[in-house]
Motif scaffolding. Sequence first.
Motif: not given
Length: 194
Positions: A133-152
Amino acid sequence: MTLKKARKFCLISAVVLLGYFSFLHMKIQESIHKPIADDAGYLIILGARVKGSVPSLSLQYRIDKAAEYLMANTHTVVIVSGGKGPGEDISEAKAMQQGLIEQGIEEGRIIMEDKSTTTYENIVFSKELLPDPTATGVIVSNDYHIYRAVEMAKKEGLDIKGVPAKTPKVALVKSYLREYLAITKYYLKEYIGW
């Protein structure tokens, strides 16, 4: 309230609302134009609707973008995150797993999270399955959803960046409008406590 005052109130309200939605749109656009980290320790794909056993176009775009990243970053493991909802014969996670395998991603790199039903649950349940969980990760979603997903995800203590997949043109307006409301709900909960 006189008719003149009512019109003035409606006009001011419309201008404020437009300004607020413009601010949200700017935040979304900023988030999808940030640099994407290479060789992330993990990648999380957020679930979207499955029609029977076939991924919706939104989900297919997420699968395609994740497969592209995983082919270029062969040490990254992937968590496919999404439960089984109404009208779905298989879980969203299963549909994503099948889609990735069809595109050449080894099954051994794919971790299944098939209980979540919301973006928040996608992130929390996926975090529990992370090898590191301490590693750097990436999250994939549709572009409109990225801001909220990353914030969460950041609120949950994850070091994560977004990988935006395109949004189907047919769903563009509806998706953005729904996301403005979802971000507003998130703001109210996080910053005001509603």
